[in-house]
Each structure stands twice: as C-alpha cells, then as structure tokens.
Design a protein around this motif. Sequence first.
Motif, PDB file in Angstrom:
ATOM      1  N   HIS A  81      -6.173   7.791   1.358  1.00  0.00           N
ATOM      2  CA  HIS A  81      -5.030   6.864   1.393  1.00  0.00           C
ATOM      3  C   HIS A  81      -5.034   5.996   2.652  1.00  0.00           C
ATOM      4  CE1 HIS A  81      -2.677   9.565  -1.602  1.00  0.00           C
ATOM      5  NE2 HIS A  81      -3.448   8.690  -2.222  1.00  0.00           N
TER       6      HIS A  81
ATOM      7  N   ILE B 156       0.556   4.527  -2.491  1.00  0.00           N
ATOM      8  CA  ILE B 156       0.387   5.888  -1.972  1.00  0.00           C
ATOM      9  C   ILE B 156       1.518   6.793  -2.446  1.00  0.00           C
ATOM     10  CG2 ILE B 156       0.369   7.273   0.149  1.00  0.00           C
ATOM     11  CD1 ILE B 156      -1.090   4.776   1.448  1.00  0.00           C
ATOM     12  N   LYS B 157       2.730   6.266  -2.439  1.00  0.00           N
ATOM     13  CA  LYS B 157       3.885   7.044  -2.906  1.00  0.00           C
ATOM     14  C   LYS B 157       3.714   7.426  -4.374  1.00  0.00           C
ATOM     15  CE  LYS B 157       8.930   6.794  -3.211  1.00  0.00           C
ATOM     16  NZ  LYS B 157      10.109   5.951  -2.990  1.00  0.00           N
ATOM     17  N   ALA B 158       3.306   6.486  -5.216  1.00  0.00           N
ATOM     18  CA  ALA B 158       3.098   6.760  -6.644  1.00  0.00           C
ATOM     19  C   ALA B 158       1.963   7.771  -6.847  1.00  0.00           C
ATOM     20  CB  ALA B 158       2.808   5.469  -7.395  1.00  0.00           C
TER      21      ALA B 158
ATOM     22  N   GLU C  73       1.483  15.525  -7.072  1.00  0.00           N
ATOM     23  CA  GLU C  73       2.418  16.644  -6.956  1.00  0.00           C
ATOM     24  C   GLU C  73       2.841  17.132  -8.343  1.00  0.00           C
ATOM     25  OE1 GLU C  73       6.916  17.274  -5.338  1.00  0.00           O
ATOM     26  OE2 GLU C  73       5.521  16.232  -3.984  1.00  0.00           O
TER      27      GLU C  73
ATOM     28  N   ASN D  69       0.894  10.079  -4.666  1.00  0.00           N
ATOM     29  CA  ASN D  69       1.339  11.396  -4.207  1.00  0.00           C
ATOM     30  C   ASN D  69       2.306  12.045  -5.189  1.00  0.00           C
ATOM     31  OD1 ASN D  69      -0.223  11.583  -1.876  1.00  0.00           O
ATOM     32  ND2 ASN D  69       1.298  10.527  -0.636  1.00  0.00           N
ATOM     33  N   ALA D  70       3.211  11.268  -5.758  1.00  0.00           N
ATOM     34  CA  ALA D  70       4.166  11.809  -6.737  1.00  0.00           C
ATOM     35  C   ALA D  70       3.417  12.330  -7.966  1.00  0.00           C
ATOM     36  CB  ALA D  70       5.187  10.745  -7.133  1.00  0.00           C
ATOM     37  N   THR D  71       2.411  11.602  -8.419  1.00  0.00           N
ATOM     38  CA  THR D  71       1.633  12.033  -9.580  1.00  0.00           C
ATOM     39  C   THR D  71       0.829  13.282  -9.255  1.00  0.00           C
ATOM     40  OG1 THR D  71       1.502   9.753 -10.359  1.00  0.00           O
ATOM     41  CG2 THR D  71      -0.090  11.309 -11.280  1.00  0.00           C
TER      42      THR D  71
ATOM     43  N   LYS E  93      -5.035  18.000   0.653  1.00  0.00           N
ATOM     44  CA  LYS E  93      -4.152  17.082   1.392  1.00  0.00           C
ATOM     45  C   LYS E  93      -4.827  16.336   2.535  1.00  0.00           C
ATOM     46  CE  LYS E  93       0.299  18.721   0.005  1.00  0.00           C
ATOM     47  NZ  LYS E  93       1.677  18.855   0.331  1.00  0.00           N
TER      48      LYS E  93
ATOM     49  N   ARG F 135       0.819  -1.215   0.000  1.00  0.00           N
ATOM     50  CA  ARG F 135       0.000   0.000   0.000  1.00  0.00           C
ATOM     51  C   ARG F 135       0.851   1.261   0.000  1.00  0.00           C
ATOM     52  NH1 ARG F 135      -0.722   2.604   4.847  1.00  0.00           N
ATOM     53  NH2 ARG F 135      -2.808   3.338   4.328  1.00  0.00           N
ATOM     54  N   ASN F 136       1.999   1.231   0.687  1.00  0.00           N
ATOM     55  CA  ASN F 136       2.856   2.409   0.740  1.00  0.00           C
ATOM     56  C   ASN F 136       3.426   2.754  -0.633  1.00  0.00           C
ATOM     57  OD1 ASN F 136       2.501   2.861   3.525  1.00  0.00           O
ATOM     58  ND2 ASN F 136       4.003   1.272   3.979  1.00  0.00           N
ATOM     59  N   ASP F 137       3.672   1.751  -1.463  1.00  0.00           N
ATOM     60  CA  ASP F 137       4.147   2.007  -2.822  1.00  0.00           C
ATOM     61  C   ASP F 137       3.055   2.665  -3.666  1.00  0.00           C
ATOM     62  OD1 ASP F 137       6.631   0.935  -2.220  1.00  0.00           O
ATOM     63  OD2 ASP F 137       6.115  -1.060  -2.963  1.00  0.00           O
TER      64      ASP F 137
END
Length: 177
Positions: free
Chosen positions: A114, A90-92, A98, A94-96, A107, A86-88
């Motif tokens: 998330h 969420i990271k993807a 941003e 959030n990067a998109t 936010k 799940r963290n991967d």
Amino acid sequence: MRHAVICLWLMFSIPAFANEADRLTQANFPAQSEQLVLKNQALLTYLWADVYAAALYAPAEISAKQSWDRQKDLRLVLYYFRDIDRNDVIKAANATLERQQTSARLKPELAQLHGRFRNIRSGDRYALDFRPGRGLNLEINGQVVFSSRDEELARAYLGIWLAPKGLSDRLRNELLN
C-alpha cells in the motif's frame, strides 16, 4: 402497466450495455499480455459512476477460474476512469481483506504494498501480475513498483477481486466465468 415497466427497463438497459461496451473499448485491453491471453473483462460501477474496467489474463490452455483455483499464472489489469485518492483505495482494500479474514501475518507486507500506491488519475493502469515461484508484482502504468515472493500475499490481494466476499460479486463472476 407491466408493458410500461418493461419498455422503461429496455430504454435504460440498452444505453447501459452500449456504455459498458464503450468503456471496455476505451480501456483498450490487449488480447495478450505477458504471454497470457485475455480471458474476461468487466466494468466496476459504484453509485452509477464507472470506476474502472478490469481485465483478467491467464494461460491460453486453461480457463480464468482454473488458473485462479490452481494458483497458476494470472494477471489482473485495472483501467481507471476517475481520479481516486490513494487513501480511499487503501481503505477499501483493507476493509475487503478484513471481511475475507486475511492472515494477520500479511499486515507488514500489505503495508509495504500500500505504501507504493499513489493517487489514481483517470487513465491510469494498475496491474497485479502473479507467477508461481516468482510471486506478485504490482505495476502502475507499466512500471513494477512492488514485488513479493509471498504466494499467500498474492492470493490474498488478488482475492480482493477474485475471492468470495470481495469488492463485487458481479465483477468476480464476470472475470472468472
């Protein structure tokens, strides 16, 4: 030499197309979902690995692109072929978001959305279902786990797949065309 290159390209492209068709068949997207019709489906591949199949549903009388552009009913379903932490995810996301310069106002609600994610297992289905006036629902394996009436949040989150500078231009184009 040119003929050899063309022959090699054909040898590798034909199995790739068959594989994509097989994967979309495996995802088994219905022709209709929640009073919407299947408009398009596509496969997301990353580093030669099939990650998920995506299906986009919209009202029968308009195209998927028109539904997205006009902020009409829209349903995006993802069928996962792989286990993903799940963290991967969420990271993807959030990067998109941003990269797409999503409003900072979103936010807190993005964090709530998330927070409902879980580790993805092969065979899981995530769906984002948007209806004007009702807002956005996040479903995991058919169960609504998050709802928001904020249409800006819905636009931003669906934009991960459907807006410019998203996860994949190829996937976006295949879903919206």
